[in-house]
Scaffold this motif. Structure first.
Motif, mmCIF file in Angstrom:
data_model
loop_
_atom_site.group_PDB
_atom_site.id
_atom_site.type_symbol
_atom_site.label_atom_id
_atom_site.label_comp_id
_atom_site.label_asym_id
_atom_site.label_seq_id
_atom_site.Cartn_x
_atom_site.Cartn_y
_atom_site.Cartn_z
ATOM 1 N N GLN A 1 -13.805 5.859 3.980
ATOM 2 C CA GLN A 1 -12.561 6.596 3.767
ATOM 3 C C GLN A 1 -11.589 5.794 2.899
ATOM 4 N N PHE B 1 -8.005 15.092 -5.002
ATOM 5 C CA PHE B 1 -8.972 15.200 -3.919
ATOM 6 C C PHE B 1 -9.143 16.648 -3.481
ATOM 7 N N SER C 1 -8.973 18.404 2.787
ATOM 8 C CA SER C 1 -9.919 17.403 3.289
ATOM 9 C C SER C 1 -9.160 16.300 4.019
ATOM 10 N N GLY C 2 -9.853 15.628 4.886
ATOM 11 C CA GLY C 2 -9.298 14.469 5.555
ATOM 12 C C GLY C 2 -8.279 14.773 6.635
ATOM 13 N N ARG D 1 -2.812 10.509 3.879
ATOM 14 C CA ARG D 1 -4.004 11.268 4.236
ATOM 15 C C ARG D 1 -5.206 10.335 4.129
ATOM 16 N N VAL E 1 -9.065 10.275 3.452
ATOM 17 C CA VAL E 1 -10.008 11.157 2.770
ATOM 18 C C VAL E 1 -11.312 10.391 2.559
ATOM 19 N N CYS F 1 -14.898 13.202 -1.323
ATOM 20 C CA CYS F 1 -13.903 14.269 -1.505
ATOM 21 C C CYS F 1 -12.967 13.980 -2.681
#
Length: 123
Positions: free
Chosen positions: A25, A87, A91-92, A103, A105, A109
């Protein structure tokens, strides 16, 4: 809420307390549009704050140890700390930390590295 988009200002505001993502991530600081438009119109802070969570643009603040190490991603260019990226929408996991909108992610992504986050508009 801390709304600056400047990487160094963010690091100073957080005083080294930047969340460290695990695995593959990345931690992205969500983009916040400027308080004033090119035409000189002032955008209220409340509107700017609401707009943050619609954003698909983030500033890379930290990366997990396994970012872009998966076999199908190993040839992808990894964004560097301080890069703006586009991104995948929704997402995330988004959250606020010390008043900064973030965030987490996953690396797969991320679509691209951006030179100008202001140029991205939601369709």
């Amino acid at each position: 809420m801390f709304l600056s988009n400047n990487y160094d200002d963010l690091k100073e505001h957080l005083n080294g307390d930047i969340p460290e993502p695990l695995g593959s991530q990345l931690l992205l600081k969500l983009f916040v549009r400027d308080a004033e438009t090119e035409g000189g119109i002032t955008i209220p802070e409340k509107i700017r704050e609401e707009d943050i969570y619609k954003s698909m643009v983030g500033l890379v603040m930290s990366k997990g140890a396994e970012v872009y190490k998966d076999e199908h991603l190993k040839n992808w260019k990894s964004p560097e700390l301080g890069d703006w990226v586009l991104f995948k929408p929704n997402s995330g996991t988004r959250f606020s930390y010390h008043g900064v909108p973030f965030r987490f992610v996953y690396d797969d992504c991320i679509y691209c590295i951006l030179k100008n986050p202001d140029a991205v508009h939601h369709g």
